[in-house]
Design a protein around this motif. Structure first.
Motif, PDB file in Angstrom:
ATOM      1  N   MET A   1       0.838  -1.190   0.000  1.00 20.02           N
ATOM      2  CA  MET A   1       0.000   0.000   0.000  1.00 20.02           C
ATOM      3  C   MET A   1       0.882   1.253   0.000  1.00 20.02           C
ATOM      4  N   LYS A   2       0.585   2.169  -0.893  1.00 18.59           N
ATOM      5  CA  LYS A   2       1.381   3.378  -1.027  1.00 18.59           C
ATOM      6  C   LYS A   2       1.218   4.279   0.182  1.00 18.59           C
ATOM      7  N   ARG A   3       2.337   4.811   0.688  1.00 21.87           N
ATOM      8  CA  ARG A   3       2.291   5.699   1.834  1.00 21.87           C
ATOM      9  C   ARG A   3       1.743   7.064   1.442  1.00 21.87           C
ATOM     10  N   SER A   4       0.972   7.647   2.357  1.00 23.99           N
ATOM     11  CA  SER A   4       0.434   8.986   2.118  1.00 23.99           C
ATOM     12  C   SER A   4       1.176   9.982   2.991  1.00 23.99           C
ATOM     13  N   TYR A   5       1.886  10.894   2.349  1.00 22.40           N
ATOM     14  CA  TYR A   5       2.619  11.912   3.100  1.00 22.40           C
ATOM     15  C   TYR A   5       1.675  12.896   3.788  1.00 22.40           C
ATOM     16  N   LEU A   6       0.403  12.854   3.416  1.00 24.73           N
ATOM     17  CA  LEU A   6      -0.569  13.731   4.064  1.00 24.73           C
ATOM     18  C   LEU A   6      -0.754  13.354   5.534  1.00 24.73           C
ATOM     19  N   LEU A   7      -0.419  12.122   5.898  1.00 21.02           N
ATOM     20  CA  LEU A   7      -0.516  11.697   7.297  1.00 21.02           C
ATOM     21  C   LEU A   7       0.454  12.460   8.191  1.00 21.02           C
ATOM     22  N   LEU A   8       1.495  13.000   7.582  1.00 18.75           N
ATOM     23  CA  LEU A   8       2.480  13.753   8.360  1.00 18.75           C
ATOM     24  C   LEU A   8       1.988  15.155   8.730  1.00 18.75           C
ATOM     25  N   PHE A   9       0.805  15.506   8.232  1.00 13.62           N
ATOM     26  CA  PHE A   9       0.207  16.773   8.656  1.00 13.62           C
ATOM     27  C   PHE A   9      -0.294  16.678  10.097  1.00 13.62           C
ATOM     28  N   GLY A  10      -0.388  15.448  10.635  1.00 14.81           N
ATOM     29  CA  GLY A  10      -0.714  15.273  12.050  1.00 14.81           C
ATOM     30  C   GLY A  10       0.388  15.833  12.932  1.00 14.81           C
ATOM     31  N   PRO A  11       1.635  15.345  12.761  1.00 14.31           N
ATOM     32  CA  PRO A  11       2.744  15.943  13.508  1.00 14.31           C
ATOM     33  C   PRO A  11       2.937  17.429  13.198  1.00 14.31           C
ATOM     34  N   LEU A  12       2.704  17.817  11.952  1.00 16.98           N
ATOM     35  CA  LEU A  12       2.900  19.212  11.561  1.00 16.98           C
ATOM     36  C   LEU A  12       1.945  20.142  12.308  1.00 16.98           C
ATOM     37  N   ALA A  13       0.711  19.709  12.524  1.00 19.28           N
ATOM     38  CA  ALA A  13      -0.270  20.547  13.229  1.00 19.28           C
ATOM     39  C   ALA A  13       0.231  20.908  14.620  1.00 19.28           C
ATOM     40  N   GLY A  14       0.732  19.904  15.340  1.00 17.28           N
ATOM     41  CA  GLY A  14       1.254  20.161  16.681  1.00 17.28           C
ATOM     42  C   GLY A  14       2.491  21.028  16.669  1.00 17.28           C
ATOM     43  N   ALA A  15       3.361  20.802  15.679  1.00 16.61           N
ATOM     44  CA  ALA A  15       4.590  21.585  15.574  1.00 16.61           C
ATOM     45  C   ALA A  15       4.277  23.061  15.332  1.00 16.61           C
ATOM     46  N   VAL A  16       3.316  23.324  14.448  1.00 14.97           N
ATOM     47  CA  VAL A  16       2.920  24.709  14.150  1.00 14.97           C
ATOM     48  C   VAL A  16       2.319  25.360  15.388  1.00 14.97           C
ATOM     49  N   LEU A  17       1.439  24.614  16.086  1.00 13.69           N
ATOM     50  CA  LEU A  17       0.789  25.173  17.269  1.00 13.69           C
ATOM     51  C   LEU A  17       1.808  25.563  18.332  1.00 13.69           C
ATOM     52  N   PHE A  18       2.701  24.646  18.678  1.00 13.12           N
ATOM     53  CA  PHE A  18       3.622  24.939  19.769  1.00 13.12           C
ATOM     54  C   PHE A  18       4.716  25.930  19.378  1.00 13.12           C
ATOM     55  N   ALA A  19       5.097  25.935  18.114  1.00 11.84           N
ATOM     56  CA  ALA A  19       6.036  26.959  17.657  1.00 11.84           C
ATOM     57  C   ALA A  19       5.393  28.338  17.777  1.00 11.84           C
ATOM     58  N   GLY A  20       4.098  28.399  17.438  1.00 17.30           N
ATOM     59  CA  GLY A  20       3.372  29.668  17.547  1.00 17.30           C
ATOM     60  C   GLY A  20       3.202  30.114  18.980  1.00 17.30           C
ATOM     61  N   ILE A  21       2.824  29.170  19.857  1.00 15.11           N
ATOM     62  CA  ILE A  21       2.623  29.512  21.264  1.00 15.11           C
ATOM     63  C   ILE A  21       3.909  30.054  21.885  1.00 15.11           C
ATOM     64  N   ILE A  22       5.011  29.385  21.607  1.00 14.03           N
ATOM     65  CA  ILE A  22       6.285  29.776  22.209  1.00 14.03           C
ATOM     66  C   ILE A  22       6.787  31.110  21.656  1.00 14.03           C
ATOM     67  N   SER A  23       6.747  31.245  20.326  1.00 11.52           N
ATOM     68  CA  SER A  23       7.311  32.447  19.709  1.00 11.52           C
ATOM     69  C   SER A  23       6.427  33.681  19.892  1.00 11.52           C
ATOM     70  N   LEU A  24       5.110  33.523  19.728  1.00  9.58           N
ATOM     71  CA  LEU A  24       4.226  34.691  19.826  1.00  9.58           C
ATOM     72  C   LEU A  24       4.102  35.212  21.250  1.00  9.58           C
ATOM     73  N   ALA A  25       4.312  34.340  22.230  1.00  9.27           N
ATOM     74  CA  ALA A  25       4.262  34.795  23.627  1.00  9.27           C
ATOM     75  C   ALA A  25       5.345  35.829  23.904  1.00  9.27           C
ATOM     76  N   LEU A  26       6.419  35.774  23.127  1.00  2.82           N
ATOM     77  CA  LEU A  26       7.516  36.732  23.314  1.00  2.82           C
ATOM     78  C   LEU A  26       7.105  38.155  22.905  1.00  2.82           C
ATOM     79  N   MET A  27       6.019  38.263  22.136  1.00  2.29           N
ATOM     80  CA  MET A  27       5.539  39.573  21.702  1.00  2.29           C
ATOM     81  C   MET A  27       4.688  40.263  22.762  1.00  2.29           C
TER      82      MET A  27
END
Length: 199
Positions: A1-27
């Motif tokens: 069965m061919k792998r779907s790289y779209l499944l990696l949007f699961g980890p990406l969602a969390g990475a974006v959220l926590f990068a935003g929380i950490i960086s934007l809090a500095l503002m």
């Protein structure tokens, strides 16, 4: 069965959220990651309001893509697609919380509606449990469901300001809220990777 790289949007969602929380809090001058809620980063009048809304919209977009990939794989494997819909649903409160910044009345409505999406680990554990190849995935989902509900209980202590739990939770409420996000998005990240690696 061919792998779907779209499944990696699961980890990406969390990475974006926590990068935003950490960086934007500095503002935000004087902001405390320990004591204050995440919503206070993007509340009305905050210098981080617009970028905070953009981050949450990006998180919502990632969740929609991830949910689509989980649904697609569920169909191929003959499993229920219900967990995918619960995952995708979380995009709605994510975007709503970002757009309707605190203290807008709809902000807390969208916040509480996240309780629906937090059931995704339970739904996946129940609907995939008969697949012997998904034993690790199912066991992990059960564990994370328990952790998520334990942290939800601590988060909901804010509704009883005179309660014993809130007395101890208040000084570290920011960490408690982040623990809930970490648990749910951590679940998304792990199942995304496990499903991506599934042959």
């Amino acid at each position: 069965m061919k792998r779907s790289y779209l499944l990696l949007f699961g980890p990406l969602a969390g990475a974006v959220l926590f990068a935003g929380i950490i960086s934007l809090a500095l503002m935000v001058p004087g902001y405390s990651q320990v004591r204050q809620t995440v919503s206070e980063i993007g509340e009305v009048g905050s210098p981080a309001r617009v970028p905070f809304a953009m981050v949450l919209c990006c998180v919502g977009s990632c969740l929609v893509v991830f949910a689509f990939a989980v649904r697609e794989l569920s169909v191929k494997l003959g499993h229920s697609q219900l967990a995918a819909y619960f995952i995708g649903y979380m995009a709605l409160p994510a975007v709503g919380i970002g757009i309707f910044a605190y203290p807008h009345p709809l902000h807390n409505v969208f916040g509480l509606s996240e309780l629906i999406g937090y059931q995704a680990p339970l739904i996946l554990a129940l609907t995939w449990r008969r697949d012997p190849r998904a034993a690790t995935l199912v066991a992990f989902s059960w564990v994370m469901f328990g952790i998520i509900w334990a942290v939800i209980g601590l988060n909901l202590s804010a509704f009883d300001r005179n309660g014993l739990v809130w007395i101890y939770a208040k000084p570290v409420y920011g960490l408690i809220q982040r623990a809930l996000f970490a648990a749910w998005f951590g679940w998304c990240a792990v199942i995304g990777v496990l499903l991506f690696r599934r042959k």
